[in-house]
Write an enzyme that holds these catalytic residues in place. Structure first.
Site: not given
Ligand SMILES: Cc1cc2nc3c(=O)[nH]c(=O)nc-3n(C[C@H](O)[C@H](O)[C@H](O)COP(=O)(O)OP(=O)(O)OC[C@H]3O[C@@H](n4cnc5c(N)ncnc54)[C@H](O)[C@@H]3O)c2cc1C
Ligand SMILES: *[C@@H]1O[C@H](CO)[C@@H](O)[C@H](O)[C@H]1NC(C)=O
Ligand SMILES: *[C@@H]1O[C@H](CO)[C@@H](O)[C@H](O)[C@H]1NC(C)=O
Ligand SMILES: *[C@@H]1O[C@H](CO)[C@@H](O)[C@H](O)[C@H]1NC(C)=O
Ligand SMILES: *[C@@H]1O[C@H](CO)[C@@H](O)[C@H](O)[C@H]1NC(C)=O
Ligand SMILES: *[C@@H]1O[C@H](CO)[C@@H](O)[C@H](O)[C@H]1NC(C)=O
Ligand SMILES: *[C@@H]1O[C@H](CO)[C@@H](O)[C@H](O)[C@H]1NC(C)=O
Ligand SMILES: *[C@@H]1O[C@H](CO)[C@@H](O)[C@H](O)[C@H]1NC(C)=O
Length: 577
Positions: A511-513
């Site tokens: 979820w580090h997009y």
């Protein structure tokens, strides 16, 4: 042995990170400046209008409110009083909640990986695994930031939201294993980004209570700030004067009853609109407002304010790959606490847990629960709802001790691979279409393979030996993670023998997009949108690479940092001659 293995295969899809619920929901600070958008007047005027009350938007709004009037518009509700957000034990509950009132909105990238984006005041800091760690000096230098102000801004954030995690047996064994296999030196507990192994910070306090970016609003000057909830912005409004650049001067937002409101900038050359809607929301909103690739805008009948082909480019998501390791002895429930910062372009982290809280079966949640999309045993494209339902159903039949264990995971730095984002409609509530192109660049795949080798070494280390079954070889463990747990979905049987195949088959998101409005492509080094006036973007959409091992510390820091810079510019130029 076969049925035992079968059970353990099922373990791969879960590591529920629940613990006994002793905590109460995070206390409502009763902010006097926070209201529902339904109470807003049809038209209002401010010095600054910030779109998105997320991880960057909250510290930015709190800072700018000191000397100016600020409107903060957030499409979601308040995080306060919601235990799915406040309790560490509930990690995953919010991202599993697919209702329209959920603080999380699911999206599935074109790559086939299930993902989540925030829809709540505090943004993704209300959903995340809490790990808090700064970016390194090299990242700060390359970003062109002022190192002293960066340091002060991190400290401003840390005073309110950062804590030292408790270190229990399982996390300690992974830490010692990392040091044993050469991820050295051991740097102890620190927020700093240093090569070697360290304990990082967390936004969960000693009672397992989450402290989010919304808590940073306590720094606000209450009379300088208005926060409106359930206020999705539909469009930024521009004026065009002759040959001059288009100038942002207002926004249209809807309230929960669907009534449209307008907010405008007061007269004053320093006043600005700032977009902090996240890596999906910010490029989406620019396009909905007429700033983006002309062909896309034309396709949706959006009148073009600025033809800017770079909006929506540079979308990246750092791939996450993990191995589940069943444990012969009980392990604590932990989210991420330690990290190995390697010289191989990869970060090693770990999470552990059992799926029981007060005796009740609660395996629906957890960092690797199929319900939230982390069905690591099924290749992304095959992660259908039926597969997820089947996995959950089969897990319910398993005995409690089948669930002891933990995951060692890796996230690669960068990444090099990039994708793109397109709008799918003119409705800001709809997800845009996103493609991340995981492992498209072979250097990313090499980093993943190197990281997996390090994880294998940690599993084989003496320090970690009490927490694994000797009978389960590393290949078996990889095979367990790479096999479909309890269904007949197609899989690559070579995934446990080829780390390349393993990386591709088991790719997940951490979820580090980021990206979509990157510096030097869409915004300049002051985060001003190039080609228009009075508009900036400040959030994770501006990043080229993900900062630190995990980004949230730097996203919050950036909100504070830019708030101070903007406030300072205003003060300096308004000073009487
Ligand atoms: C499940 C999960 C786990 C994670 N784990 C970690 C971790 O352990 N450590 C870590 O450092 N990072 C972690 N991250 C990443 C980190 O939380 C994010 O990178 C960061 O919070 C992004 O901040 P942002 O300000 O760019 O966006 P966000 O925080 O998402 O803020 C954007 C805000 O804008 C609002 N918005 C969007 N569009 C509109 C609109 N049109 N009108 C009004 N409002 C709008 C959204 O509702 C949202 O509140 C995790 C993320 C997730 C989702
Ligand atoms: C918490 O999450 C659960 C499971 O996702 C959901 O059913 C419930 O409605 C959520 N509660 C709140 C207050 O959001
Ligand atoms: C940040 O500031 C603190 C306190 O002034 C100082 O001790 C520390 O060394 C600084 N850190 C960095 C990375 O500059
Ligand atoms: C755009 O406008 C044209 C002409 O009015 C119409 O035919 C078309 O359906 C519209 N497209 C969209 C996506 O709204
Ligand atoms: C990681 O990098 C170190 C130092 O450059 C090197 O010695 C080691 O072989 C690398 N490990 C892997 C698995 O590639
Ligand atoms: C991996 O597990 C599957 C069953 O899930 C089995 O058919 C296959 O032979 C195993 N492969 C290896 C290399 O162990
Ligand atoms: C694994 O096997 C598949 C076919 O089943 C093949 O396409 C793929 O190239 C193999 N992967 C590697 C890395 O050998
Ligand atoms: C903010 O305003 C106060 C007075 O109201 C002033 O003392 C201070 O210097 C200002 N700060 C900035 C950064 O503009």
């Amino acid at each position: 042995m076969c049925s035992q293995l079968w059970r353990m295969v099922a373990d791969v899809v879960i590591a529920v990170l629940l613990f006994h619920g002793f905590c109460s929901a995070q206390r409502d600070p009763r902010y006097t400046f926070m209201h529902q958008a339904t109470t807003a007047p049809p038209v209002s005027y401010y010095d600054y209008i910030i779109i998105g009350g997320g991880t960057a938007g909250c510290p930015l709004a709190a800072t700018l409110s000191q000397n100016s009037s600020v409107l903060l518009l957030e499409r979601g509700g308040s995080p306060y009083g919601n235990r799915n957000i406040s309790d560490l034990a509930a990690f995953g509950a919010a991202i599993s909640d697919l209702s329209s009132t959920s603080p999380s909105q699911r999206f599935i990238s074109k790559d086939g990986v299930i993902n989540a984006r925030a829809r709540v005041l505090g943004g993704a800091s209300c959903l995340n695994a809490g790990f808090y760690t700064r970016a390194g000096p090299e990242y700060v230098r390359l970003a062109g930031w002022d190192a002293k102000l960066v340091n002060e801004s991190y400290q401003w954030v840390e005073k309110v939201v950062a804590f030292q995690p408790p270190m229990k047996q399982w996390q300690s064994a992974v830490r010692d294993g990392l040091v044993e296999v050469g991820i050295r030196p051991y740097n102890g507990f620190t927020y700093e980004h240093l090569y070697g192994t360290k304990i990082g910070g967390t936004i969960f306090d000693e009672n397992g209570q989450r402290h989010t970016a919304a808590d940073l609003l306590r720094y606000a000057r209450p009379s300088g700030l208005t926060v409106l909830l359930h206020a999705p912005v539909h469009r930024i409004l521009f004026t065009k004067r002759g040959g001059a650049k288009p100038k942002a001067h207002g926004v249209i937002f809807a309230d929960a009853n669907g009534v449209a409101h307008r907010a405008y900038l007061k007269r004053g050359s320093k006043n600005e609109i700032i977009v902090s809607s996240g890596a999906l929301g910010s490029p989406q909103l620019l396009m909905l407002s007429g700033i983006g690739p002309k062909t896309q805008l034309d396709a949706h009948n959006i009148s073009v304010v600025l033809d800017q082909p770079n909006v929506g480019l540079g979308m990246s998501d750092n791939p996450m790959n993990a191995v589940f390791i069943p444990s012969p002895q009980p392990v604590e429930i932990s989210l991420i606490q330690i990290v190995g910062i390697t010289h191989n372009g990869t970060y090693i982290e770990a999470a552990s847990g059992e799926n029981f809280a007060g005796g009740a079966r609660t395996q629906d949640y957890g960092m690797f629960s199929p319900k939230i999309g982390q069905l690591s045993t099924v290749p992304p494209k095959q992660r259908t709802q039926e597969a997820i339902d089947k996995a959950l159903e089969d897990m319910k039949a398993l005995p409690p001790n089948a669930f002891a264990g933990g995951f060692i995971l890796e996230k690669i730095t960068g990444p090099f691979s990039e994708g793109h984002l397109e709008i799918t409609s003119r409705n800001p509530n709809d997800n845009p279409s996103v493609t991340f192109n995981y492992f498209k660049d072979p250097r990313d795949l090499q980093r993943c393979v190197d990281g997996m080798k390090i994880i294998e070494n940690v599993i084989e280390s003496k320090s970690f030996s009490p927490f694994r079954f000797d009978a389960l070889s590393v290949v078996t463990l990889l095979n367990m993670t790479a096999s479909a747990p309890v269904n007949l979905l197609p899989k690559h049987s070579n995934a446990s023998r080829s780390l390349e195949q393993f990386c591709k088959d088991t790719v997940m998101t951490i979820w580090h997009y980021h990206g979509g409005c990157q510096v030097a492509r869409v915004v300049d080094h002051d985060y001003k949108v190039m080609g228009v006036d009075s508009l900036r973007v400040i959030d994770g959409s501006t990043f080229r690479n993900s900062p630190g091992t995990n980004p949230q510390a730097t996203v919050m820091m950036l909100g504070r940092y830019m708030g101070v810079k903007i406030m300072h510019e205003r003060h300096v130029t308004n000073r009487p001659e």
